[in-house]
Design an enzyme around this catalytic site. Structure first.
Site, PDB file in Angstrom:
ATOM      1  N   CYS A   1       0.851  -1.200   0.023  1.00 42.43           N
ATOM      2  CA  CYS A   1      -0.011   0.056  -0.146  1.00 42.43           C
ATOM      3  C   CYS A   1       0.847   1.212  -0.069  1.00 42.43           C
ATOM      4  O   CYS A   1       2.163   0.920   0.140  1.00 42.43           O
ATOM      5  CB  CYS A   1      -0.882   0.207   1.021  1.00 42.43           C
TER       6      CYS A   1
ATOM      7  N   CYS B   1       3.650   1.736   2.825  1.00 41.27           N
ATOM      8  CA  CYS B   1       4.685   1.041   2.753  1.00 41.27           C
ATOM      9  C   CYS B   1       5.644   1.821   2.082  1.00 41.27           C
ATOM     10  O   CYS B   1       6.971   1.910   2.350  1.00 41.27           O
ATOM     11  CB  CYS B   1       4.499  -0.322   1.815  1.00 41.27           C
TER      12      CYS B   1
ATOM     13  N   ASP C   1      -3.314  18.774 -27.101  1.00 41.14           N
ATOM     14  CA  ASP C   1      -2.597  18.508 -28.204  1.00 41.14           C
ATOM     15  C   ASP C   1      -3.398  18.740 -29.322  1.00 41.14           C
ATOM     16  O   ASP C   1      -4.680  18.347 -29.422  1.00 41.14           O
ATOM     17  CB  ASP C   1      -2.449  16.981 -28.114  1.00 41.14           C
TER      18      ASP C   1
END
Length: 769
Positions: free
Chosen positions: A26, A29, A446
Site C-alpha cells: 500500500c 509501505c 494536443d
C-alpha cells in the site's frame, strides 16, 4: 557488454541509485521506505509505489549496499537496478491483482451465509442443531484465515518493526471478533438456550460477530483490489514505452558488410541500416539514403517527415519506404525515447494525498485505538470486576474502530463514478485525477488526433484552365493507388469517393521516398508529390497555382502537386480536419472559467489556423516531446494548475507531468496508461464533462472520509464506557458503511448534459477550485 563495472559502482559513480523494492502492499509501505532512506545522511529518496522503484540521490561516501540494507531492515526486499536497463514497471502487479481477486470472490460468496446464520443462531436458539458452531466456523475460517491472510501478515511484519498501519487494526479486529465469537458459541450461547428473541442483540453476553470479521475482510479486500488494478495500469505505461525500442539492429561495418546485433550493443558513432517498415534503433544522423519516416509516435505529426542525407532522426520512429543508413549519436538511456520513459516515471512518483490520508492518520489512529482498548479492559476490570463485561467493552472499542467505512470511502465512490463515467465516455483511472481537478485552471490540448481527426483528408483542388477537377483527381488517384503513404491514402480515398472504382491502372510506377511518386496512366507520364520534386526536375508551377499553394500552406494545409507529361496541371490541398465537437468543447471549458492552450509539434501556421477555428486562447507550436513536458512545467511554474489532453506516444511525458492527464481513448496505449482520466468517447465535450465528474467524485470521497473518521471519533468513547456492546458496535459499523455506499451511489445521478442544457457551468464545482 564492454563495461566491467558492477551496478553498485556505476550507481555510486553517478551519485544516483535506483532500487527495486518488493513487498510493498500500500501507499503507507512506500512512505515508510522513503522515510527510512531519508534518515540516512546525505540521502534524498523518492519511492514510487506504482513502479516499485526507489530513486535515491546520494553522496559519494554512501555505499549502495547501505541503501539496500536499510530497505531490508524496514521489512521489504531491495535490489540495485543496472543503469542501462529499462524500468520494468512493477512486473508483479498483475499477479497481486489476481491474488486479491481470488480472495475477494471467496469472501463475497461466504459473507451472506455467515451473516444470516450468525444473527439467526443468536436470536433464535431453537433453530440450532448439533454441530451448528462447526458449520459457522467452517464457513468463516476461509475468510478470516486465508482471505484475510495479507492483513495478518502485514500486521505481523509491522509489529516486528515496531510499526502499525491500517492492516494492524484490520487484523486485530478480525482476530478479536473471531475469537470472541468462538468463545460465545461454545460457552455462552449454550447457556442461553432457554432464552430467545431479538432483545438478545442488546446484551453483551453470547453475541456472535463472525459477520463483522467476514464483512470487514470483504470490504477491505475490495478496496485493495481496486488499488492493485490502478497500480497495474500506472506501471504499464513504462512497459509500453519500452516496447517502442527496436530489438535488433543491422550494423554496417567498416568493410561494408552488415551484421545483425541486439540493439543494446549499438554504440555511438556506429552506422546502422534501417529498411522499409523497420524501427530506428537510436537517435542519429542520416548518412545515406532517403525515406519517409513516420514520426507520429514522437512528434505527433500526422504527415511523415522526409529524411535524407544530413537529417536528424530519433529512435522509436518507423521508416515507411526507402532505406536509411544512420550514424548513431545517442544510444541506450541517452536517447529521446529513454528520456520519455524517465519523464513518465518521475512524473508518476507523486501520490495523491487523498489516497494516503487514511495511512497517514493510521500512524496515530491505530496506536491510539490499541491503547484505548487496553485501558478500557483494565478500567472495567478494576471498576466492575467482570471479565466478560471488560472483554466486551474492549472488543467493542476494537470493532467500532475497525476502518470498514474508511476502506469503502474511496473505492466505492470511484467504482460508482467509473460506471457513470463509462456512460459519459469518461474513465477515472486514479486518485490523483480527483485531487487535481479542483485546482485545474489551464487546459492544454494536443492537436493531432485530439483536436483534429488524426488523418489527412482532401479539402480542395485547384486546376489549370484546360483541366477539370475530376481529371486531376483521376490521374493523382491512379498513381497513389500503389503507394501506402498517408497522404497518398487520402488522395486515393477522395478519388474513389468522387469518381468511383476502379481507378485507371498505372504502369512503370516509381516512388521517390519522402517526395512523391510517378507512373504511366493512359499513356501519359504522371507525377504526384511535393513542390520540391517538381523543382528538382525543372518543372515550375504556374503563377496562379504558386499563389494558391502559398495561401494554403500559410493556413496550415498540406499541398500536393500533380503533373502530366512534364507540365503542372493541378494542386491538391489536404488537411487534418478539426473534430466537430472541438469548438463546443472549448467554449464549455471557457464557461467553466478555464484557460485553453494548443500545444503541438506542428508548424506555427497550422497550429494558429486550428486555434482560430476552435477558439483556443493560446498557441505553443513546433515543440518536441520532451519540450512538451517542459512547456507544461513552465506553465506550472507560472502558478497554473495544468490539465493536458492528448492521445499519442509523444504526449505521454506531458500527460504524466501535468497536474491532470487526460488521454483520448482512441489514442495509443502509452498515452492512456500515462494519463489520470481516459476519455473513451470520440467527442471533445467529454473533456469539460470529465472535469465536473471528477470534482463531484472528489467531493463525495471527502464527505465519505469525513463521516468515517467522525463516526469513529464519536462512537469509540461510547464503546469505551460500555454503552455499546460489540454486536451493536458491529451494527453501527455496518450502518456507517451503508451511509458511505449510499452517499457514493448518488454519483449515479451525475449528468453534465443537463447542466449544460440549462446553461449552467456547475458553479458548485467551479467555486471549489
Amino acid at each position: 557488454m564492454t563495461s566491467t563495472s558492477t551496478p553498485v559502482e556505476n550507481a555510486v559513480a553517478e551519485r544516483q541509485v535506483e532500487l527495486t523494492v518488493s513487498g510493498m502492499t500500500c501507499a503507507a509501505c512506500s512512505s515508510r521506505v522513503e522515510r527510512k532512506l531519508n534518515k540516512l545522511d546525505g540521502v534524498q529518496a523518492s519511492v514510487n509505489f506504482a513502479t516499485g522503484r526507489a530513486r535515491v540521490r546520494a553522496g559519494q561516501d554512501v555505499d549502495a549496499h547501505v541503501l539496500v540494507d536499510t530497505v531490508v531492515q524496514a521489512g521489504y526486499g531491495a535490489d540495485i537496478v543496472r543503469p542501462d536497463t529499462t524500468p520494468p514497471a512493477h512486473l508483479n502487479a498483475d499477479d497481486r491483482a489476481q491474488r486479491l481477486w481470488r480472495r475477494l470472490i471467496v469472501s463475497v460468496l461466504l459473507f451472506v451465509p455467515v451473516a444470516d446464520l450468525s444473527v439467526t443462531f443468536t436470536v433464535l436458539p431453537g433453530w440450532r442443531f448439533p454441530g451448528w458452531q462447526w458449520l459457522l466456523i467452517g464457513l468463516a475460517l476461509p475468510v478470516v484465515g486465508w482471505a484475510a491472510w495479507p492483513f495478518h501478515r502485514a500486521a505481523f511484519a509491522g509489529a516486528r518493526r515496531g510499526a502499525s498501519s491500517m492492516d494492524t487494526l484490520v487484523s486485530l479486529g478480525i482476530l478479536a471478533a473471531t475469537t470472541w465469537s468462538v468463545y460465545a458459541m461454545f460457552f455462552q450461547l449454550n447457556e442461553a438456550t432457554e432464552e430467545s428473541g431479538w432483545w438478545l442483540l442488546l446484551r453483551s453476553e453470547g453475541a456472535i460477530y463472525l459477520e463483522v470479521a467476514v464483512g470487514l475482510t470483504t470490504f477491505v479486500l475490495a478496496g485493495r483490489y481496486f488499488e492493485a488494478k490502478a497500480q497495474r495500469r500506472a506501471g504499464s505505461a513504462l512497459r509500453e514505452l519500452a516496447a517502442l525500442r527496436a530489438k535488433d539492429v543491422t550494423v554496417v561495418l567498416e568493410d561494408g558488410s552488415q551484421q545483425s546485433v541486439p540493439a543494446e550493443l549499438l554504440r555511438v558513432g556506429q552506422r546502422f541500416l534501417v529498411r522499409p517498415g523497420g524501427t530506428i534503433a537510436a537517435d542519429g544522423r542520416v548518412v545515406e539514403g532517403r525515406a519517409a519516416v513516420d514520426t507520429s509516435a514522437m512528434t505527433g505529426e500526422s504527415v511523415p517527415a522526409e529524411a535524407d542525407e544530413g537529417a536528424e532522426v530519433v529512435g522509436g520512429t518507423v521508416v515507411l519506404n526507402g532505406s536509411l543508413v544512420i550514424e548513431a549519436t545517442k544510444v541506450g538511456r541517452d536517447t529521446q525515447l529513454a528520456e520519455m520513459v524517465r519523464l513518465v516515471e518521475e512524473a508518476q512518483n507523486g501520490e495523491a494525498s487523498v489516497q494516503r490520508l487514511a495511512d497517514r492518520i493510521s500512524g496515530y489512529f491505530v496506536p491510539a485505538v490499541l491503547v484505548l482498548a487496553v485501558l478500557t479492559l483494565t478500567a472495567w476490570l478494576l471498576v466492575d470486576g467482570s471479565v466478560e463485561r471488560s472483554i466486551s467493552a474492549a472488543l467493542a472499542v476494537l470493532v467500532i474502530a475497525c476502518p470498514c467505512a474508511l476502506g469503502l470511502a474511496t473505492p466505492t465512490a470511484l467504482m460508482v463514478a467509473s460506471g457513470r463515467g463509462a456512460r459519459l465516455g469518461i474513465f477515472i483511472k486514479g486518485y490523483q485525477a480527483l485531487e487535481s481537478t479542483r485546482n485545474v485552471d489551464t487546459v492544454v490540448l494536443d492537436k493531432t488526433g485530439t483536436v483534429t481527426e488524426g488523418r489527412m483528408s482532401l479539402v480542395d483542388v485547384a486546376c489549370v484552365d484546360d483541366f477539370e477537377r475530376h481529371e486531376v483527381l483521376r490521374l493523382a488517384g491512379a498513381v497513389e493507388e500503389s503507394s501506402e503513404h498517408p497522404v497518398a491514402s487520402a488522395i486515393r480515398a477522395a478519388s474513389r469517393a468522387e469518381l468511383g472504382d476502379p481507378l485507371p491502372r498505372v504502369s512503370s510506377f516509381e516512388s521517390e521516398p519522402g517526395l512523391g511518386a510517378g507512373g504511366v496512366v493512359d499513356g501519359h507520364q504522371v507525377l504526384v508529390g511535393r513542390a520540391r520534386l517538381f523543382t528538382e526536375r525543372g518543372l515550375l508551377l504556374p503563377d496562379d497555382l504558386q499563389r494558391r499553394r502559398r495561401e494554403w500552406e500559410a493556413s496550415g494545409r498540406t499541398t500536393v502537386v500533380v503533373g502530366r507529361d512534364r507540365r503542372v496541371i493541378g494542386l491538391l490541398a489536404l488537411t487534418d480536419l478539426v473534430k466537430p465537437s472541438a469548438q463546443g468543447a472549448i467554449a464549455e471549458l471557457h464557461r467553466l472559467g478555464l484557460s485553453t492552450v494548443l500545444l503541438t509539434g506542428d508548424n506555427e501556421a497550422t497550429a494558429r489556423a486550428v486555434a482560430a477555428q476552435i477558439g483556443v486562447q493560446r498557441v505553443i507550436a513546433g515543440v518536441l516531446p520532451d519540450d512538451k513536458a517542459r512547456e507544461v512545467r513552465r506553465l506550472q511554474s507560472e502558478g497554473n494548475a495544468v490539465a493536458v489532453v492528448g492521445d499519442g506516444v509523444n504526449d505521454a511525458p506531458a500527460l504524466a507531468t501535468a497536474d491532470l492527464g487526460m488521454a483520448i481513448g482512441a489514442g495509443t496505449d502509452i498515452a492512456i496508461d500515462a494519463a489520470d482520466l481516459i476519455l473513451v468517447r470520440d467527442d471533445l465535450t467529454v473533456v469539460p464533462d470529465s472535469i465536473t465528474l471528477a470534482r463531484a467524485t472528489l467531493r463525495t470521497i471527502r464527505g465519505n472520509l469525513l463521516w468515517a473518521f467522525g463516526y469513529n471519533v464519536a462512537a469509540i468513547p461510547l464503546a469505551a464506557v460500555g454503552l455499546l456492546n460489540p454486536l451493536i458496535a458491529g451494527a453501527a459499523m455496518a450502518l456507517s458503511s451503508l451511509f458511505v455506499v449510499s452517499n457514493s451511489m448518488r454519483l449515479r445521478r451525475f449528468s453534465p448534459d443537463s447542466r449544460r442544457a440549462a446553461g449552467k457551468s456547475t458553479p458548485d464545482l467551479v467555486t471549489a477550485r
